[in-house]
Design a protein around this motif. Structure first.
Motif, PDB file in Angstrom:
ATOM      1  N   LEU A 130       0.583  -1.401   0.263  1.00 26.05           N
ATOM      2  CA  LEU A 130       0.126  -0.128  -0.092  1.00 26.05           C
ATOM      3  C   LEU A 130       0.482   0.617   0.040  1.00 26.05           C
ATOM      4  O   LEU A 130       0.030   2.490  -0.862  1.00 26.05           O
ATOM      5  CB  LEU A 130      -1.056  -0.020   0.960  1.00 26.05           C
ATOM      6  N   LEU A 131       1.706   1.473   0.702  1.00 28.81           N
ATOM      7  CA  LEU A 131       3.121   2.683   0.588  1.00 28.81           C
ATOM      8  C   LEU A 131       3.126   2.850  -0.209  1.00 28.81           C
ATOM      9  O   LEU A 131       3.866   3.332  -0.734  1.00 28.81           O
ATOM     10  CB  LEU A 131       3.492   2.498   1.692  1.00 28.81           C
ATOM     11  N   VAL A 132       4.620   1.892  -1.093  1.00 32.18           N
ATOM     12  CA  VAL A 132       4.796   1.841  -2.191  1.00 32.18           C
ATOM     13  C   VAL A 132       3.951   2.521  -3.233  1.00 32.18           C
ATOM     14  O   VAL A 132       4.011   3.014  -4.230  1.00 32.18           O
ATOM     15  CB  VAL A 132       4.851  -0.031  -3.582  1.00 32.18           C
ATOM     16  N   GLY A 133       2.421   2.095  -2.968  1.00 32.16           N
ATOM     17  CA  GLY A 133       1.018   2.372  -3.698  1.00 32.16           C
ATOM     18  C   GLY A 133       1.398   3.570  -4.338  1.00 32.16           C
ATOM     19  O   GLY A 133       0.482   4.441  -4.366  1.00 32.16           O
ATOM     20  N   LEU A 134       0.922   4.273  -2.963  1.00 33.88           N
ATOM     21  CA  LEU A 134       0.762   5.469  -2.352  1.00 33.88           C
ATOM     22  C   LEU A 134       1.660   6.716  -2.532  1.00 33.88           C
ATOM     23  O   LEU A 134       1.845   7.455  -3.266  1.00 33.88           O
ATOM     24  CB  LEU A 134       1.135   6.366  -0.367  1.00 33.88           C
ATOM     25  N   ALA A 135       3.435   5.802  -2.272  1.00 31.03           N
ATOM     26  CA  ALA A 135       4.044   6.724  -3.119  1.00 31.03           C
ATOM     27  C   ALA A 135       4.427   7.249  -4.626  1.00 31.03           C
ATOM     28  O   ALA A 135       4.886   8.206  -5.136  1.00 31.03           O
ATOM     29  CB  ALA A 135       5.848   5.939  -2.217  1.00 31.03           C
ATOM     30  N   CYS A 136       3.871   6.246  -5.437  1.00 29.75           N
ATOM     31  CA  CYS A 136       3.858   6.011  -6.703  1.00 29.75           C
ATOM     32  C   CYS A 136       3.124   7.426  -7.267  1.00 29.75           C
ATOM     33  O   CYS A 136       2.886   8.377  -8.498  1.00 29.75           O
ATOM     34  CB  CYS A 136       3.203   4.938  -7.670  1.00 29.75           C
ATOM     35  N   SER A 137       1.788   6.845  -6.614  1.00 26.89           N
ATOM     36  CA  SER A 137       0.457   8.183  -6.828  1.00 26.89           C
ATOM     37  C   SER A 137       1.352   9.487  -6.998  1.00 26.89           C
ATOM     38  O   SER A 137       0.868  10.271  -7.000  1.00 26.89           O
ATOM     39  CB  SER A 137      -0.122   7.590  -6.171  1.00 26.89           C
ATOM     40  N   ALA A 138       2.131   9.583  -5.438  1.00 25.41           N
ATOM     41  CA  ALA A 138       2.129  10.646  -5.045  1.00 25.41           C
ATOM     42  C   ALA A 138       3.155  11.825  -5.908  1.00 25.41           C
ATOM     43  O   ALA A 138       2.709  12.281  -5.995  1.00 25.41           O
ATOM     44  CB  ALA A 138       2.185  11.378  -3.434  1.00 25.41           C
ATOM     45  N   ALA A 139       4.113  10.616  -5.664  1.00 25.18           N
ATOM     46  CA  ALA A 139       5.659  11.363  -7.600  1.00 25.18           C
ATOM     47  C   ALA A 139       4.815  11.838  -8.046  1.00 25.18           C
ATOM     48  O   ALA A 139       5.164  12.981  -8.729  1.00 25.18           O
ATOM     49  CB  ALA A 139       6.061   9.742  -7.040  1.00 25.18           C
ATOM     50  N   TYR A 140       3.617  10.850  -9.294  1.00 29.69           N
ATOM     51  CA  TYR A 140       2.584  11.483 -10.482  1.00 29.69           C
ATOM     52  C   TYR A 140       1.911  12.636  -9.840  1.00 29.69           C
ATOM     53  O   TYR A 140       2.358  13.494 -10.881  1.00 29.69           O
ATOM     54  CB  TYR A 140       1.582   9.894 -10.706  1.00 29.69           C
ATOM     55  N   VAL A 141       1.113  13.008  -8.797  1.00 29.47           N
ATOM     56  CA  VAL A 141       0.664  13.656  -8.991  1.00 29.47           C
ATOM     57  C   VAL A 141       1.632  15.599  -8.532  1.00 29.47           C
ATOM     58  O   VAL A 141       1.816  16.520  -9.357  1.00 29.47           O
ATOM     59  CB  VAL A 141      -0.687  13.930  -7.739  1.00 29.47           C
ATOM     60  N   GLY A 142       2.435  14.583  -7.595  1.00 26.89           N
ATOM     61  CA  GLY A 142       3.773  16.447  -7.768  1.00 26.89           C
ATOM     62  C   GLY A 142       4.101  16.515  -9.306  1.00 26.89           C
ATOM     63  O   GLY A 142       4.510  17.140  -9.703  1.00 26.89           O
ATOM     64  N   LEU A 143       4.231  15.918  -9.798  1.00 27.84           N
ATOM     65  CA  LEU A 143       4.895  15.667 -10.935  1.00 27.84           C
ATOM     66  C   LEU A 143       3.752  16.284 -12.574  1.00 27.84           C
ATOM     67  O   LEU A 143       4.609  17.501 -13.181  1.00 27.84           O
ATOM     68  CB  LEU A 143       5.736  14.133 -12.100  1.00 27.84           C
ATOM     69  N   ARG A 144       2.970  16.269 -11.975  1.00 26.29           N
ATOM     70  CA  ARG A 144       1.729  16.837 -12.492  1.00 26.29           C
ATOM     71  C   ARG A 144       2.018  18.674 -12.223  1.00 26.29           C
ATOM     72  O   ARG A 144       1.924  19.773 -13.277  1.00 26.29           O
ATOM     73  CB  ARG A 144       0.176  16.498 -12.771  1.00 26.29           C
ATOM     74  N   GLY A 145       2.156  18.535 -10.849  1.00 27.70           N
ATOM     75  CA  GLY A 145       1.967  20.226 -11.009  1.00 27.70           C
ATOM     76  C   GLY A 145       3.568  20.511 -10.808  1.00 27.70           C
ATOM     77  O   GLY A 145       3.150  21.758 -11.454  1.00 27.70           O
ATOM     78  N   VAL A 146       4.440  20.398 -11.243  1.00 33.05           N
ATOM     79  CA  VAL A 146       5.886  20.840 -11.976  1.00 33.05           C
ATOM     80  C   VAL A 146       5.840  21.118 -13.257  1.00 33.05           C
ATOM     81  O   VAL A 146       6.019  21.811 -13.589  1.00 33.05           O
ATOM     82  CB  VAL A 146       6.716  19.772 -11.378  1.00 33.05           C
ATOM     83  N   LEU A 147       5.067  20.403 -13.898  1.00 30.25           N
ATOM     84  CA  LEU A 147       4.923  20.032 -15.244  1.00 30.25           C
ATOM     85  C   LEU A 147       3.754  21.523 -15.373  1.00 30.25           C
ATOM     86  O   LEU A 147       3.898  22.520 -16.423  1.00 30.25           O
ATOM     87  CB  LEU A 147       4.464  18.977 -15.577  1.00 30.25           C
ATOM     88  N   GLN A 148       3.044  21.955 -14.303  1.00 26.32           N
ATOM     89  CA  GLN A 148       1.971  22.708 -14.866  1.00 26.32           C
ATOM     90  C   GLN A 148       2.336  24.163 -14.944  1.00 26.32           C
ATOM     91  O   GLN A 148       2.942  24.980 -14.851  1.00 26.32           O
ATOM     92  CB  GLN A 148       0.375  22.853 -14.086  1.00 26.32           C
ATOM     93  N   ALA A 149       3.608  23.974 -13.360  1.00 24.30           N
ATOM     94  CA  ALA A 149       3.934  25.786 -13.388  1.00 24.30           C
ATOM     95  C   ALA A 149       5.274  25.954 -14.751  1.00 24.30           C
ATOM     96  O   ALA A 149       4.974  26.992 -15.057  1.00 24.30           O
ATOM     97  CB  ALA A 149       4.397  25.544 -12.346  1.00 24.30           C
ATOM     98  N   THR A 150       5.318  24.804 -14.522  1.00 31.04           N
ATOM     99  CA  THR A 150       6.925  24.773 -16.152  1.00 31.04           C
ATOM    100  C   THR A 150       5.932  25.736 -16.984  1.00 31.04           C
ATOM    101  O   THR A 150       5.611  26.280 -18.182  1.00 31.04           O
ATOM    102  CB  THR A 150       7.410  23.956 -16.348  1.00 31.04           C
ATOM    103  N   LEU A 151       5.212  25.470 -17.539  1.00 28.52           N
ATOM    104  CA  LEU A 151       4.145  25.788 -18.890  1.00 28.52           C
ATOM    105  C   LEU A 151       3.108  26.511 -19.002  1.00 28.52           C
ATOM    106  O   LEU A 151       3.064  27.291 -19.282  1.00 28.52           O
ATOM    107  CB  LEU A 151       2.972  24.025 -18.857  1.00 28.52           C
ATOM    108  N   THR A 152       2.989  27.036 -17.481  1.00 28.67           N
ATOM    109  CA  THR A 152       2.239  28.244 -17.332  1.00 28.67           C
ATOM    110  C   THR A 152       3.167  29.389 -17.134  1.00 28.67           C
ATOM    111  O   THR A 152       3.006  29.978 -18.393  1.00 28.67           O
ATOM    112  CB  THR A 152       2.025  28.165 -16.121  1.00 28.67           C
TER     113      THR A 152
END
Length: 341
Positions: free
Chosen positions: A165-187
């Motif tokens: 469960l913790l591995v799945g949580l870490a993977c999802s959190a990393a993906y969402v964090g990446l989305r936030g960074v990508l949005q800031a870069t494209l903005t």
């Protein structure tokens, strides 16, 4: 987010607490209650979808994501989830269950609703402003898939349930964090392309990992387009900004109209005569656009006395029509999300 993702996130967050029982031993009543309470806390806020509303627009904008989604009421919702879990596991300790439920409510429900494009009203009852981070669509399989895979792994290999469960949580959190960074870069990239814009915002696109939609607000018009890493922003359409008198004051004061206008960050407004003396008001939001064409819109039919005779949510066509428009003749996907409120 969708309820499957909320529940899986709650389960994974429940695994953050180290169990009372040693690895490989049966779980204690408190361990079980923590997991159950975390899942319940992650799901309970969406019971507000069962609340009655005068019409579908009021339901989407007021009944849903109301007080049950507010930070001020989080302790109450977590208490309800804890109480339900303790009904099943009466020997469980209250404090660990309550603290885990409160964490799951905040991180597995309120935060995911915040990072979607639809947004949520976290500050009720002090403010009804709809807050959003615009990182993902309302349904994003790449948030859900790691959590679902880890839950299946935990069920099949129960001795490793917590690690899974913790591995799945870490993977999802990393993906969402990446989305936030990508949005800031494209903005930042869109701002460079439109230095005279009063405001620029970038939104996730439908069925796309790298292509995002954007809207740049110029003094007299909106510029809608798409942007991807490694490519310059692509303009797809310009639309005039609605004037302050696009709707009469009396129409704007109708509560349902007021709610729809408050929801639309980049409003596209039309008002035409309808049957039986009605006025048909259409309020779209350009952040939901498909190749520059607005899709999602609230359509309100007002009687001559300005009562709401009909109100509905239009998504820009059938699923098949939207898919055909999304594919388009040019390929790629600069399209728009069609969310589930």
């Amino acid at each position: 987010m969708d309820n499957l993702t909320h529940g899986l996130l709650g389960l994974a967050l429940g695994a953050l607490r180290r169990p009372d029982a040693p690895a490989g031993s049966p779980l204690s009543p408190t361990d079980k209650a923590v997991l159950l309470g975390s899942v319940l806390a992650a799901e309970l806020p969406d019971l507000d979808t069962l609340l009655p509303a005068a019409n579908s627009v009021d339901h989407a904008l007021r009944a849903h994501r109301g007080l049950s989604h507010a930070l001020a009421f989080a302790p109450v919702v977590a208490l309800a989830a804890s109480g339900l879990a303790l009904l099943f596991f009466r020997r469980a300790r209250f404090l660990p269950v309550y603290l885990s439920s409160l964490l799951a409510l905040a991180v597995a429900h309120l935060l995911p609703d915040l990072w979607t494009g639809w947004g949520t009203r976290l500050l009720l009852p002090f403010s009804d402003r709809r807050l959003t981070l615009d990182w993902t669509m309302v349904v994003d399989p790449l948030v859900t898939l790691p959590l679902l895979t880890s839950a299946l792994w935990a069920w099949r290999r129960r001795i490793q349930w917590r690690r899974a469960l913790l591995v799945g949580l870490a993977c999802s959190a990393a993906y969402v964090g990446l989305r936030g960074v990508l949005q800031a870069t494209l903005t930042s990239r869109v701002r460079e392309a439109w230095p005279s814009a009063e405001r620029v915002q970038v939104f996730p696109a439908w069925f796309s990992l790298t292509t995002w939609r954007y809207v740049a607000v110029l003094p007299s018009e909106y510029v809608a387009g798409s942007v991807s890493p490694g490519e310059p922003p692509r303009e797809e359409r310009r639309l005039p900004r609605p004037s302050v008198d696009a709707l009469p004051d009396a129409v704007r004061a109708v509560p349902t109209v007021h709610e729809a206008l408050a929801w639309a960050r980049f409003p596209v407004i039309s008002s035409v005569p309808g049957a039986q003396g009605r006025t048909v008001v259409r309020i779209g939001d350009l952040r939901y656009h498909l190749r520059g064409e607005p899709t999602l819109a609230f359509v309100l039919e007002l009687a001559p006395d300005l009562s709401v005779a009909d109100a509905r949510l239009e998504r820009g066509g059938s699923a098949r029509e939207l898919m055909e428009r999304w594919r388009g003749p040019r390929g790629g996907n600069p399209g728009g999300e069609v969310p589930s409120p």
